[in-house]
Design an enzyme around this catalytic site. Structure first.
Site, mmCIF file in Angstrom:
data_model
loop_
_atom_site.group_PDB
_atom_site.id
_atom_site.type_symbol
_atom_site.label_atom_id
_atom_site.label_comp_id
_atom_site.label_asym_id
_atom_site.label_seq_id
_atom_site.Cartn_x
_atom_site.Cartn_y
_atom_site.Cartn_z
ATOM 1 N N TYR A 141 -50.843 14.791 10.858
ATOM 2 C CA TYR A 141 -51.816 14.276 10.231
ATOM 3 C C TYR A 141 -53.216 14.424 10.919
ATOM 4 C CZ TYR A 141 -49.325 11.507 6.623
ATOM 5 O OH TYR A 141 -48.720 10.963 5.519
ATOM 6 N N LYS A 191 -36.773 17.327 14.290
ATOM 7 C CA LYS A 191 -36.551 18.613 13.572
ATOM 8 C C LYS A 191 -36.505 19.572 14.727
ATOM 9 C CE LYS A 191 -35.294 21.209 10.203
ATOM 10 N NZ LYS A 191 -33.989 21.156 9.482
ATOM 11 N N ASP A 223 -33.593 15.892 7.993
ATOM 12 C CA ASP A 223 -33.060 16.364 6.695
ATOM 13 C C ASP A 223 -31.566 15.652 6.877
ATOM 14 O OD1 ASP A 223 -32.085 17.874 8.835
ATOM 15 O OD2 ASP A 223 -31.982 19.678 7.692
ATOM 16 N N ASP A 247 -43.697 8.999 7.203
ATOM 17 C CA ASP A 247 -44.440 8.737 5.714
ATOM 18 C C ASP A 247 -43.196 8.863 4.860
ATOM 19 O OD1 ASP A 247 -46.187 8.359 4.016
ATOM 20 O OD2 ASP A 247 -46.010 10.706 3.445
ATOM 21 N N ASP A 251 -40.679 5.677 2.674
ATOM 22 C CA ASP A 251 -40.806 5.646 1.196
ATOM 23 C C ASP A 251 -39.255 5.416 0.740
ATOM 24 O OD1 ASP A 251 -43.395 5.377 0.894
ATOM 25 O OD2 ASP A 251 -43.479 6.818 -0.711
HETATM 26 C C1 IPM Z 1 -48.805 5.306 3.544
HETATM 27 C C2 IPM Z 1 -49.471 6.284 2.697
HETATM 28 C C3 IPM Z 1 -50.506 7.081 3.469
HETATM 29 C C4 IPM Z 1 -49.942 7.996 4.102
HETATM 30 C C5 IPM Z 1 -51.545 7.919 2.444
HETATM 31 C C6 IPM Z 1 -52.345 6.804 1.702
HETATM 32 C C7 IPM Z 1 -52.469 8.626 3.248
HETATM 33 O O1 IPM Z 1 -48.828 7.108 2.154
HETATM 34 O O2 IPM Z 1 -49.364 4.368 4.250
HETATM 35 O O3 IPM Z 1 -47.578 5.943 3.854
HETATM 36 O O4 IPM Z 1 -49.545 9.071 4.048
HETATM 37 O O5 IPM Z 1 -49.694 7.676 5.471
HETATM 38 MN MN MN Z 2 -46.611 6.845 2.612
#
Ligand code: IPM
Ligand code: MN
Length: 355
Positions: A141, A191, A223, A247, A251
């Site tokens: 990042y 990884k 993975d 990240d 999710d």
């Molecule tokens: C998160 C979001 C951010 C990230 C974006 C909005 C830059 O997806 O906080 O997970 O990728 O970290």
């Molecule tokens: Mn995110």
């Protein structure tokens, strides 16, 4: 002296959900005699429209001086064509870097009332209680990048992933400390079969583990971890990983809990820490008053816990959310026949009534 909370609503549904969380904080402050004051600041696309930058200097300075930051969400199609360095997302990335928010904690705890919303089979989800500890200011990042360069008669772009030993040590320590007050298990995700940064990560985590003999450590490739989260999510206690893997996995882990609208997060910094729901700005429902405020309300609870050391008030908010859900209140994202339909304000009042 009053504790200062900087509130950054951001874009889309951001102002609706931060309003809800502040109302809940005000009620908690009254109940537990806390002196809290609020200062509102701009960031994201809204700030870009007003000031030509997604993260005004004044916002960053106010955050540095605050006891905690409550953040809504940024982004929206409106700014899709803005130059990359001025995109709304740069606000949150700039705050992470500017405040040194090196760790993102995303707890995923599936309340029994919410098991039915999971895309996984109920028997797999029941009892899930894990936390992802994601490194937040390093890795790909923030590595050097190139948007475009000439290459072999065509064009290429690149992003550089790098991690230093101190960066990995710092996040690993936090993961082991977190596990110590939970179920004592850390899963480090990398990884290492392919990436050099992952090999340094793995050996550094193993070194830090020497100081935490009471905590069990295992390693998974990313993975495999993605698969294990879907196959047997109850195996996890604390998952520690780098910025990009974190990240993606966070999710995935969040959706196991059924609604991304319910999930809070804390980004821990050396000075100020920042709290935000993990969902985005949902431009499609912005202004309609129907967004689920729970992720932001639970983020405010984390602010009380980690930044103000007000564990009792934090737990009271979490319990009030559970009770509102048990009473059958559901926002549109979760509502179906047999439940009481709540818009953002009604859901907020249902939580406040149980506080
Ligand atoms: C998160 C979001 C951010 C990230 C974006 C909005 C830059 O997806 O906080 O997970 O990728 O970290
Ligand atoms: Mn995110």
């Amino acid at each position: 002296m009053a504790k200062k909370i900087v509130v950054i609503p951001g874009d889309g549904i951001g102002s609706e959900i931060t309003d809800s969380a502040v109302e809940v904080l005000k009620k908690a402050a009254e109940k537990f005699s806390l002196a809290l004051e609020y200062e509102y600041k701009d960031a994201g696309g809204t700030a870009y429209d007003k000031f030509g930058t997604p993260l005004p200097e004044d916002t960053l300075e106010a955050c540095k001086a605050a006891d905690g930051v409550l953040f809504g969400a940024v982004g929206g199609d409106k700014w899709d064509n803005v130059e990359p360095s001025l995109r709304p997302e740069k606000a949150i990335l700039g705050l992470r870097k500017g405040l040194g928010l090196y760790a993102n904690l995303r707890p995923v705890k599936v309340a029994d009332a919410l098991v039915e919303y999971s895309p996984l089979k109920q028997e797999l989800v029941k009892g899930v209680d894990l936390v992802i500890v994601r490194e937040l200011v390093g890795g790909i990042y923030f590595g050097e990048k190139c948007e475009s360069e000439a290459y072999n008669g065509t064009e290429r772009a690149w992003d550089l992933e790098n991690y230093s030993i101190p960066e990995v040590q710092r996040i690993a320590k936090l993961a082991f400390e977190t596990a110590r007050i939970r179920r004592g298990k850390v899963t480090s995700v990398d990884k290492a079969n392919v990436l050099a940064t992952s090999r340094l990560w793995r050996r550094t985590v193993a070194q830090v583990a020497q100081d935490y003999q009471d905590v069990e450590l295992n390693n998974l490739y990313v993975d495999n971890c993605a698969m294990q989260l879907a196959v047997r999510p109850t195996q996890f206690d604390v998952i520690v990983t780098g910025n990009l893997f974190g990240d993606i996995l966070s999710d995935e882990a969040a959706v196991i809990g059924g609604s991304i609208g319910m999930m809070p997060s804390a980004s821990i910094g050396e000075l100020t820490s920042l709290y935000e729901p993990i969902h985005g700005s949902a431009p499609d429902i912005a202004g309609k008053g129907i967004a689920n405020p729970v992720g932001t309300i639970l983020s405010a609870a984390m602010l009380l816990r980690y930044s103000l050391n007000e564990e009792e008030a934090a737990q009271a908010i979490e319990t009030a959310v559970d009770k509102a859900l048990a009473e059958g209140w559901r926002t549109a994202d979760l509502w179906h026949e047999g439940f009481k339909k709540a818009d953002t304000k009604t859901m907020t009042q249902a939580v406040i009534a149980n506080l």
